[in-house]
Design a protein around this motif. Structure first.
Motif, PDB file in Angstrom:
ATOM      1  N   TYR A 145       0.814  -1.221   0.000  1.00 38.88           N
ATOM      2  CA  TYR A 145       0.000   0.000   0.000  1.00 38.88           C
ATOM      3  C   TYR A 145       0.847   1.269   0.000  1.00 38.88           C
ATOM      4  O   TYR A 145       0.369   2.342  -0.381  1.00 38.88           O
ATOM      5  CB  TYR A 145      -0.913  -0.047   1.224  1.00 38.88           C
ATOM      6  CG  TYR A 145      -2.106   0.873   1.227  1.00 38.88           C
ATOM      7  CD1 TYR A 145      -2.852   1.115   0.076  1.00 38.88           C
ATOM      8  CD2 TYR A 145      -2.513   1.477   2.418  1.00 38.88           C
ATOM      9  CE1 TYR A 145      -3.955   1.943   0.106  1.00 38.88           C
ATOM     10  CE2 TYR A 145      -3.624   2.305   2.458  1.00 38.88           C
ATOM     11  CZ  TYR A 145      -4.340   2.534   1.300  1.00 38.88           C
ATOM     12  OH  TYR A 145      -5.441   3.358   1.338  1.00 38.88           O
ATOM     13  N   ASP A 146       2.116   1.164   0.412  1.00 39.29           N
ATOM     14  CA  ASP A 146       3.000   2.329   0.383  1.00 39.29           C
ATOM     15  C   ASP A 146       2.996   2.998  -0.983  1.00 39.29           C
ATOM     16  O   ASP A 146       3.077   4.225  -1.084  1.00 39.29           O
ATOM     17  CB  ASP A 146       4.443   1.925   0.718  1.00 39.29           C
ATOM     18  CG  ASP A 146       4.691   1.711   2.206  1.00 39.29           C
ATOM     19  OD1 ASP A 146       3.910   2.224   3.036  1.00 39.29           O
ATOM     20  OD2 ASP A 146       5.681   1.031   2.536  1.00 39.29           O
ATOM     21  N   LYS A 147       2.944   2.190  -2.052  1.00 42.67           N
ATOM     22  CA  LYS A 147       3.086   2.780  -3.387  1.00 42.67           C
ATOM     23  C   LYS A 147       1.806   3.480  -3.857  1.00 42.67           C
ATOM     24  O   LYS A 147       1.826   4.145  -4.894  1.00 42.67           O
ATOM     25  CB  LYS A 147       3.534   1.735  -4.410  1.00 42.67           C
ATOM     26  CG  LYS A 147       2.510   0.704  -4.815  1.00 42.67           C
ATOM     27  CD  LYS A 147       3.142  -0.229  -5.832  1.00 42.67           C
ATOM     28  CE  LYS A 147       2.211  -1.369  -6.216  1.00 42.67           C
ATOM     29  NZ  LYS A 147       2.883  -2.343  -7.090  1.00 42.67           N
ATOM     30  N   SER A 148       0.732   3.371  -3.097  1.00 39.72           N
ATOM     31  CA  SER A 148      -0.488   4.119  -3.427  1.00 39.72           C
ATOM     32  C   SER A 148      -0.338   5.601  -3.103  1.00 39.72           C
ATOM     33  O   SER A 148      -1.147   6.418  -3.527  1.00 39.72           O
ATOM     34  CB  SER A 148      -1.687   3.564  -2.641  1.00 39.72           C
ATOM     35  OG  SER A 148      -1.903   2.203  -2.931  1.00 39.72           O
ATOM     36  N   PHE A 149       0.696   5.940  -2.333  1.00 36.62           N
ATOM     37  CA  PHE A 149       0.914   7.309  -1.879  1.00 36.62           C
ATOM     38  C   PHE A 149       2.137   7.895  -2.589  1.00 36.62           C
ATOM     39  O   PHE A 149       3.262   7.440  -2.362  1.00 36.62           O
ATOM     40  CB  PHE A 149       1.102   7.330  -0.360  1.00 36.62           C
ATOM     41  CG  PHE A 149      -0.105   6.822   0.383  1.00 36.62           C
ATOM     42  CD1 PHE A 149      -1.066   7.712   0.846  1.00 36.62           C
ATOM     43  CD2 PHE A 149      -0.293   5.461   0.585  1.00 36.62           C
ATOM     44  CE1 PHE A 149      -2.191   7.251   1.516  1.00 36.62           C
ATOM     45  CE2 PHE A 149      -1.422   4.989   1.240  1.00 36.62           C
ATOM     46  CZ  PHE A 149      -2.373   5.892   1.706  1.00 36.62           C
ATOM     47  N   PRO A 150       1.951   8.903  -3.448  1.00 40.91           N
ATOM     48  CA  PRO A 150       3.078   9.468  -4.200  1.00 40.91           C
ATOM     49  C   PRO A 150       4.228   9.934  -3.314  1.00 40.91           C
ATOM     50  O   PRO A 150       5.390   9.882  -3.723  1.00 40.91           O
ATOM     51  CB  PRO A 150       2.443  10.643  -4.948  1.00 40.91           C
ATOM     52  CG  PRO A 150       0.992  10.318  -5.038  1.00 40.91           C
ATOM     53  CD  PRO A 150       0.670   9.549  -3.786  1.00 40.91           C
ATOM     54  N   TYR A 193      -0.091   2.355 -10.493  1.00 36.42           N
ATOM     55  CA  TYR A 193       0.828   2.899  -9.494  1.00 36.42           C
ATOM     56  C   TYR A 193       2.283   2.612  -9.866  1.00 36.42           C
ATOM     57  O   TYR A 193       3.153   3.470  -9.698  1.00 36.42           O
ATOM     58  CB  TYR A 193       0.527   2.322  -8.113  1.00 36.42           C
ATOM     59  CG  TYR A 193      -0.797   2.738  -7.515  1.00 36.42           C
ATOM     60  CD1 TYR A 193      -1.330   4.000  -7.755  1.00 36.42           C
ATOM     61  CD2 TYR A 193      -1.530   1.871  -6.698  1.00 36.42           C
ATOM     62  CE1 TYR A 193      -2.544   4.383  -7.201  1.00 36.42           C
ATOM     63  CE2 TYR A 193      -2.735   2.251  -6.130  1.00 36.42           C
ATOM     64  CZ  TYR A 193      -3.246   3.507  -6.399  1.00 36.42           C
ATOM     65  OH  TYR A 193      -4.446   3.877  -5.844  1.00 36.42           O
ATOM     66  N   ASP A 194       2.559   1.397 -10.340  1.00 41.54           N
ATOM     67  CA  ASP A 194       3.928   1.060 -10.717  1.00 41.54           C
ATOM     68  C   ASP A 194       4.468   2.023 -11.766  1.00 41.54           C
ATOM     69  O   ASP A 194       5.586   2.542 -11.653  1.00 41.54           O
ATOM     70  CB  ASP A 194       3.992  -0.372 -11.267  1.00 41.54           C
ATOM     71  CG  ASP A 194       3.921  -1.433 -10.180  1.00 41.54           C
ATOM     72  OD1 ASP A 194       4.191  -1.114  -9.008  1.00 41.54           O
ATOM     73  OD2 ASP A 194       3.600  -2.593 -10.513  1.00 41.54           O
ATOM     74  N   ALA A 206      11.200  -1.767  -9.683  1.00 42.82           N
ATOM     75  CA  ALA A 206      11.054  -3.220  -9.755  1.00 42.82           C
ATOM     76  C   ALA A 206       9.919  -3.622  -8.831  1.00 42.82           C
ATOM     77  O   ALA A 206      10.010  -3.433  -7.618  1.00 42.82           O
ATOM     78  CB  ALA A 206      12.348  -3.907  -9.357  1.00 42.82           C
ATOM     79  N   SER A 207       8.854  -4.149  -9.409  1.00 42.09           N
ATOM     80  CA  SER A 207       7.640  -4.462  -8.655  1.00 42.09           C
ATOM     81  C   SER A 207       7.426  -5.973  -8.596  1.00 42.09           C
ATOM     82  O   SER A 207       7.212  -6.620  -9.617  1.00 42.09           O
ATOM     83  CB  SER A 207       6.432  -3.796  -9.330  1.00 42.09           C
ATOM     84  OG  SER A 207       5.223  -4.186  -8.720  1.00 42.09           O
ATOM     85  N   SER A 208       7.504  -6.527  -7.399  1.00 45.82           N
ATOM     86  CA  SER A 208       7.260  -7.958  -7.197  1.00 45.82           C
ATOM     87  C   SER A 208       5.879  -8.158  -6.589  1.00 45.82           C
ATOM     88  O   SER A 208       5.287  -7.220  -6.039  1.00 45.82           O
ATOM     89  CB  SER A 208       8.330  -8.554  -6.282  1.00 45.82           C
ATOM     90  OG  SER A 208       8.298  -7.914  -5.011  1.00 45.82           O
ATOM     91  N   ASN A 209       5.373  -9.374  -6.654  1.00 47.27           N
ATOM     92  CA  ASN A 209       4.071  -9.644  -6.035  1.00 47.27           C
ATOM     93  C   ASN A 209       3.891 -11.145  -5.842  1.00 47.27           C
ATOM     94  O   ASN A 209       4.490 -11.960  -6.547  1.00 47.27           O
ATOM     95  CB  ASN A 209       2.931  -9.102  -6.897  1.00 47.27           C
ATOM     96  CG  ASN A 209       1.614  -8.990  -6.139  1.00 47.27           C
ATOM     97  OD1 ASN A 209       1.592  -8.980  -4.909  1.00 47.27           O
ATOM     98  ND2 ASN A 209       0.513  -8.923  -6.861  1.00 47.27           N
TER      99      ASN A 209
END
Length: 272
Positions: A145-150, A193-194, A206-209
């Protein structure tokens, strides 16, 4: 040139199973010449089984940063930079954390700051975003959720991070189930968001999931490497695998910022 790998894979409460899976992923990444490998959030111990009402009797095992499993992963990493998520134990508190290691030990640690829904019942919140130096360049980490916030990515970019490692256990929509993954609201936001966080800061991301399901959670996959212009350089889609992209990170960032440099042209005094 740096080869970056972003992982989509499933993890469980069984730490030995997770450790073996991580060992296999590191082996495959090394075979592909990867210098920076980003594993998902909760790669050791799995994520929560429900976000709205977490089962507090079945939480992921909490581990100190010097836990034997993390030391083993550092040993497996050797000269590779590896980021992974785990449930961190610190005194009487538990954190949803990400750690970055090489064979020399821990390079950086991030505790998830922004908590969705009922996550605060299971974890304490972190309180900072700090970049750090690695053999793969200056990195910053975000969790879910951190990446939802610019502001999260911007704080790391302003601290000199050239690569953002975004580790996730990001599920499909809990409240509005879609018949197909491509129609899922959270799937669309995950990709949005990425690309936005990379483009607005002109950095590599680099986005992992996680993939698969755990309890009532169904995870998206969609691991990817994004360039500083917001372009997706490699991706796994919804399947398990490693998205690998090779690029000259400083050169790509310099190219992206050659005319419009977002960080230099910020006007903080205007933001009230």
């Amino acid at each position: 040139m740096l080869r970056i790998g972003a992982v989509a894979a499933a993890f469980t409460r069984d730490l030995d199973f997770d450790l073996q899976r991580i060992a296999t992923l590191i082996e495959h990444a090394r075979r592909d010449g990867v210098g920076l490998l980003v594993l998902p959030d909760a790669a050791l111990g799995g994520y929560l089984t429900d976000l709205r009402q977490p089962d507090l009797a079945a939480l992921p095992p909490a581990l100190p940063v010097d836990d034997v499993h993390l030391r083993k992963i550092a040993g497996l990493a050797a000269d590779m930079v590896v980021c992974l998520g785990f449930c961190e134990a610190d005194g009487g508190s538990r954190y949803n954390s990400a750690v970055c290691v090489t064979g020399d030990g821990v390079l950086g640690l991030h505790r998830k700051v922004h908590q969705p829904a009922g996550e605060s019942a299971a974890y304490a919140a972190g309180d900072r975003f700090t970049a750090f130096d690695t053999p793969a360049g200056r990195l910053g980490m975000m969790i879910d959720y951190d990446k939802s916030f610019p502001e999260s990515a911007r704080a790391l970019a302003r601290d000199g991070a050239q690569v953002l490692a975004c580790l996730s256990a990001w599920p499909t929509s809990i409240t509005n189930r879609a018949p197909r993954m491509a129609q899922d609201r959270q799937s669309r936001l995950f990709d949005l968001y990425d690309q936005a966080r990379a483009a607005e800061n002109q950095v590599v991301l680099a986005s992992s999931n996680q993939t698969g399901a755990l309890g009532g959670m169904r995870f998206l996959g969609q691991a990817k490497v994004v360039g500083p212009g917001g372009d997706v350089l490699a991706r796994t889609w919804s399947k398990a695998g490693i998205a690998v992209a090779e690029l000259d990170v400083p050169a790509e960032i310099e190219h992206a910022r050659r005319v419009l440099n977002h960080l230099d042209e910020l006007r903080p005094e205007a933001y009230r």
